[in-house]
Design a protein around this motif. Structure first.
Motif, short mmCIF file in Angstrom:
data_model
loop_
_atom_site.label_atom_id
_atom_site.label_comp_id
_atom_site.label_asym_id
_atom_site.label_seq_id
_atom_site.Cartn_x
_atom_site.Cartn_y
_atom_site.Cartn_z
N ILE A 76 0.80 -1.19 -0.05
CA ILE A 76 -0.02 0.00 0.11
C ILE A 76 0.88 1.32 -0.06
O ILE A 76 0.81 2.26 -0.74
N ASN A 77 1.97 1.14 0.70
CA ASN A 77 2.79 2.54 0.79
C ASN A 77 3.47 2.51 -0.52
O ASN A 77 3.74 3.83 -1.23
N ARG A 78 3.96 1.54 -1.23
CA ARG A 78 4.45 1.60 -2.57
C ARG A 78 3.48 2.14 -3.63
O ARG A 78 3.81 3.30 -4.47
N MET A 79 2.19 1.91 -3.46
CA MET A 79 1.15 2.13 -4.28
C MET A 79 1.01 3.81 -4.10
O MET A 79 1.04 4.46 -4.96
N MET A 80 0.82 4.22 -2.79
CA MET A 80 0.55 5.62 -2.44
C MET A 80 1.65 6.30 -3.05
O MET A 80 1.48 7.45 -3.74
N VAL A 81 3.08 6.01 -3.02
CA VAL A 81 3.92 6.75 -3.45
C VAL A 81 4.02 6.85 -4.93
O VAL A 81 4.39 7.90 -5.72
N ARG A 82 3.70 5.69 -5.46
CA ARG A 82 3.61 5.64 -7.03
C ARG A 82 2.64 6.71 -7.56
O ARG A 82 2.78 7.43 -8.47
N ASN A 83 1.37 6.58 -6.97
CA ASN A 83 0.37 7.44 -7.31
C ASN A 83 0.79 8.80 -7.40
O ASN A 83 0.47 9.50 -8.26
N ALA A 84 1.34 9.21 -6.26
CA ALA A 84 1.87 10.65 -6.08
C ALA A 84 2.77 11.01 -7.45
O ALA A 84 2.48 11.93 -7.63
N VAL A 85 3.82 10.11 -7.51
CA VAL A 85 4.87 10.72 -8.31
C VAL A 85 4.35 10.53 -9.72
O VAL A 85 4.72 11.34 -10.67
N SER A 86 3.33 9.76 -10.00
CA SER A 86 3.07 9.73 -11.37
C SER A 86 2.27 10.84 -11.91
O SER A 86 2.34 11.05 -13.15
N VAL A 87 1.61 11.84 -11.10
CA VAL A 87 0.96 12.92 -11.57
C VAL A 87 1.83 13.86 -12.07
O VAL A 87 1.77 14.62 -12.86
N LEU A 88 3.36 13.95 -11.93
CA LEU A 88 4.20 14.71 -12.02
C LEU A 88 4.31 15.21 -13.48
O LEU A 88 4.55 16.22 -14.01
N LYS A 89 4.30 14.05 -14.43
CA LYS A 89 4.75 14.20 -15.83
C LYS A 89 3.64 14.79 -16.67
O LYS A 89 3.99 15.15 -17.84
N ASP A 90 2.42 14.78 -15.93
CA ASP A 90 1.26 15.11 -16.88
C ASP A 90 0.78 16.32 -16.43
O ASP A 90 -0.53 17.05 -17.00
N VAL A 91 1.25 17.18 -15.45
CA VAL A 91 0.47 18.35 -14.92
C VAL A 91 1.25 19.68 -15.60
O VAL A 91 2.51 19.69 -16.10
N ASP A 92 0.48 20.84 -15.57
CA ASP A 92 1.01 21.98 -16.13
C ASP A 92 1.42 22.86 -14.94
O ASP A 92 2.36 24.03 -15.37
N LEU A 93 1.41 22.62 -13.67
CA LEU A 93 1.83 23.33 -12.58
C LEU A 93 2.00 22.54 -11.33
O LEU A 93 1.16 21.61 -11.04
N VAL A 94 3.02 22.54 -10.66
CA VAL A 94 3.38 21.66 -9.30
C VAL A 94 3.46 22.81 -8.18
O VAL A 94 4.12 23.83 -8.30
N LEU A 95 2.58 22.40 -7.08
CA LEU A 95 2.83 23.17 -5.70
C LEU A 95 3.34 22.07 -5.10
O LEU A 95 2.87 21.10 -4.57
#
Ligand code: GTP
Ligand code: MG
Length: 301
Positions: free
Chosen positions: A78-97
């Motif tokens: 579950i922890n691996r999945m959580m971190v995978r989900n979090a970093v996966s968004v980075l490649k598709d976004v227009d802005l990071v906070l």
């Protein structure tokens, strides 16, 4: 063309909210959207799923993605999945906070900053929880340190809990998202179902009522959700890993489960804006946190 008839182009873009656990990412999303969509608690690793919150400000629509706290996942699936989900968004976004705490950068924040190499997007650093600094002049060396990293195009001190600094943030975000049509109607605040938000509200009450370890062994599934007239009839199951955990949740004479159910019901009534009948069951599903297939079965993607 007469300048008064010129239409201003609409803007729309994805904005990821990332950071180590517990820095206030979900609190920030809720305050920006103006509704409690994402659960929060003082315990790390509260958020487990990416969650979209829609903020429409004039011509700009910002599709905010709250993410699980990025950490060094140890043994569990579950922890691996959580971190995978979090970093996966980075490649598709227009802005990071990227959210940190005002008390200063930690080694765990540096782990998150290292992940920025996965994105081409502009990054703003939000220094959150400035209310916890008695001496605001301590912000200056931190801002200097952050500026020296050369990876942030804005550094913005905020207090997500009280909404301080968020107007400036909204303005900066609205300018940063690209031109394009809005993807959601202005009254739609998330892409998640009501069932999902309801299961999360129950999990939040469990997180807040139980000790430090047990909440990480709990998940909640809504089994049935029927809304008729002004009443929602909801049944949900709380899954734990062991019988001893089940006993703790139920409590003596069922008292703890009853009060967790009462807290959850009040919040669900606020969220759905109707009366709610909530029935909760507790079941054991051994090893669910460490099995990819069981995680999937329980709604984790
Ligand atoms: N004092 C203070 N507390 C805050 C602020 N923002 C958030 N918090 C508190 O910090 C704790 C963590 O907040 P969350 O929003 O759940 O943090 P998160 O980053 O989403 O945490 P994870 O989902 O575990 O990664 C909660 O107790 C919040 O009330 C703030 O501006 N000031
Ligand atoms: Mg969170």
């Amino acid at each position: 063309m007469d300048s008064t008839t010129e239409s201003v182009p609409t803007r729309c873009g994805y904005v990821a909210i990332i950071g180590r656990p517990n820095v206030g990412k979900s609190t920030l999303l809720n305050h920006l959207v103006g509704q409690k969509l994402s659960i929060t608690s003082r315990k790390p690793q509260t958020t487990r799923h990416n969650l979209l919150g829609v903020l429409t400000e004039g011509n700009s629509q910002m599709l905010l993605v709250d993410t699980p706290g990025i950490h060094q996942p140890r043994d569990r699936a579950i922890n691996r999945m959580m971190v995978r989900n979090a970093v996966s968004v980075l490649k598709d976004v227009d802005l990071v906070l990227l959210v940190i705490e005002a008390r200063g950068l930690t080694a765990d924040d540096e782990l998150v900053i290292a992940q920025l190499e996965r994105t081409q997007a502009r990054t703003y650093c939000l220094i959150n929880k400035i209310d916890q600094l008695a001496d605001k002049s301590r912000l200056l060396p931190l801002i200097e340190q952050l500026a020296g990293l050369n990876c942030f195009s804005e550094i913005i001190p905020v207090c997500a809990l009280r909404g301080e600094g968020l107007d400036q943030l909204k303005t900066l975000m609205a300018e940063a998202v690209p031109e394009g049509p809005h993807l959601f109607p202005p009254d739609q605040l998330t892409d998640r179902s009501e069932r999902f938000v309801v299961s999360e509200i129950v999990r939040e009450k469990l997180m807040r009522r139980l000790g430090d370890e047990l909440p990480h062994r709990i998940t909640v599934v809504v089994d049935s959700f029927q809304q008729r007239d002004a009443l929602a009839d909801i049944r949900a199951t709380i899954y734990v890993e062991r019988d001893s955990q089940k006993a703790i949740i139920i409590g003596r004479g069922g008292e703890r489960l009853k009060s967790i159910g009462r807290d959850a019901r009040l919040d669900i009534e606020k969220f759905l804006d109707c009366k709610v009948m909530l029935r909760l069951w507790v079941k054991v599903k051994e090893g669910w946190t460490n099995s990819d297939s069981t995680l999937q079965h329980l709604g984790y993607d």
